[in-house]
Design an enzyme around this catalytic site. Structure first.
Site, PDB file in Angstrom:
ATOM      1  N   ASP A 172      42.156  67.060  31.066  1.00 46.54           N
ATOM      2  CA  ASP A 172      42.087  68.503  30.857  1.00 46.54           C
ATOM      3  C   ASP A 172      40.756  69.021  31.391  1.00 46.54           C
ATOM      4  O   ASP A 172      39.698  68.449  31.086  1.00 46.54           O
ATOM      5  CB  ASP A 172      42.226  68.831  29.363  1.00 46.54           C
ATOM      6  N   ILE A 173      40.798  70.075  32.217  1.00 43.00           N
ATOM      7  CA  ILE A 173      39.572  70.655  32.760  1.00 43.00           C
ATOM      8  C   ILE A 173      38.817  71.366  31.641  1.00 43.00           C
ATOM      9  O   ILE A 173      39.389  72.179  30.900  1.00 43.00           O
ATOM     10  CB  ILE A 173      39.894  71.649  33.888  1.00 43.00           C
ATOM     11  N   GLU A 215      45.960  73.713  32.782  1.00 38.62           N
ATOM     12  CA  GLU A 215      44.876  72.950  33.405  1.00 38.62           C
ATOM     13  C   GLU A 215      44.935  71.471  33.050  1.00 38.62           C
ATOM     14  O   GLU A 215      43.950  70.749  33.185  1.00 38.62           O
ATOM     15  CB  GLU A 215      43.524  73.529  32.977  1.00 38.62           C
TER      16      GLU A 215
END
Length: 295
Positions: A172-173, A215
């Site tokens: 996950d960004i 994301e």
């Protein structure tokens, strides 16, 4: 080596007429080629059908648009190489090889019989383009969630049946919503595409990356245990951290959090995924920009 471009419009029937007494039946070849939409099988069928009249020890077929490189047999000193196309539409390159020269008669016959291969290759290309549209995320050019759902079930069954390792990485960004809010969705899209590229550059050829949603990405690692998955996850994390995203006059620092799990003997699909997802959220809650494994 003979190198030529074969376009359907310039394939001549005259040679086939002159050689028909000794040549394979083109209708038989065409019928056999209608049985599959797999590039590798098409080339293997074509090679097998023409081998009696145009002996060759090996063939190679490449299609850069689909990342294909199909080879079979023992390469020889001499080769006939053809760039196949319809109009301006490339259909890949085919090479036949052996240890003695191809005669002019064989080359002319081959060029005629390649006409049998053109449309099956085009149909295969259209089929795989449709699959790509269904299974590839257009923004990041990674596999999408539908593709993951299909592939994870198959890979789990294969791993359990053959007692092989299987692992997944959830990524996950970090602070992605803030990036969207501060710089806009165009910047967010650029970041997603960039992170996807950085992930792919860190993977082995057997690893597959999926955009799972928003994301979040998943990397599927066949024949990989937990320790191996941890090492790869750390490599990906470090690769992302090294990059700065340039957006206009802004230099944006990018990091990601990752959770790792390996398949256990009593796992269901839900339990396998949930362990990686839980590990990801621990990484987020423990300060982000880190890898945590489910043990």
């Amino acid at each position: 080596m003979v190198k030529k471009t074969v376009n359907l419009a310039i394939v001549s029937n005259n040679t086939f007429e002159a050689s028909k007494a000794a040549s394979p039946n083109p209708y038989d070849i065409s019928s056999a080629l209608q049985t599959t939409l797999d590039f590798s099988e098409l080339i293997a069928i074509f090679s097998g059908k023409i081998k009696a009249m145009i002996p060759h020890s090996a063939f190679a077929y490449t299609h850069p648009g689909f990342g294909l490189e199909v080879k079979s047999g023992i390469a020889g000193k001499y080769a006939c190489s053809y760039a196949l196309k319809i109009g301006q539409q490339p259909l890949g390159k085919l090479k036949l090889m052996r240890n003695h020269r191809f005669s002019d008669i064989e080359i002319k016959l081959l060029e005629t019989l390649l006409g049998c291969l053109i449309y099956p290759l085009k149909n295969a290309m259209l089929f795989h383009q449709a699959l790509r549209m269904a299974y590839i995320d257009p923004l990041t050019q990674t596999h999408n969630r539908t593709s993951f759902n299909d592939m994870i079930n198959r890979e789990m069954k294969l791993a359990m049946r053959s007692s092989k390792n299987l692992a997944i990485i959830f990524l996950d960004i970090d602070y992605f919503k803030a990036i969207n809010d501060n710089y806009g969705h165009h910047c967010g899209d650029l970041m997603l595409a960039s992170v996807a590229a950085w992930i792919k550059n860190s993977l082995r050829s057997s690893d597959i990356v999926f955009r799972y949603g928003g994301e979040e990405f998943i990397i599927l690692l066949s024949d990989t245990d937990l320790a191996g998955a941890e090492l790869l996850a750390e490599k990906i994390r470090a690769a992302i951290e090294r990059h700065i995203l340039a957006y206009g006059m802004n230099a944006i620092k990018v990091t990601a959090s990752l959770g790792v799990s390996a398949l256990l003997g009593n796992d269901t699909l839900d339990s396998f995924i949930k362990r990686a997802d839980d590990a990801l959220y621990k990484a987020k809650n423990n300060g982000r920009n880190r890898v945590i494994s489910a043990r």
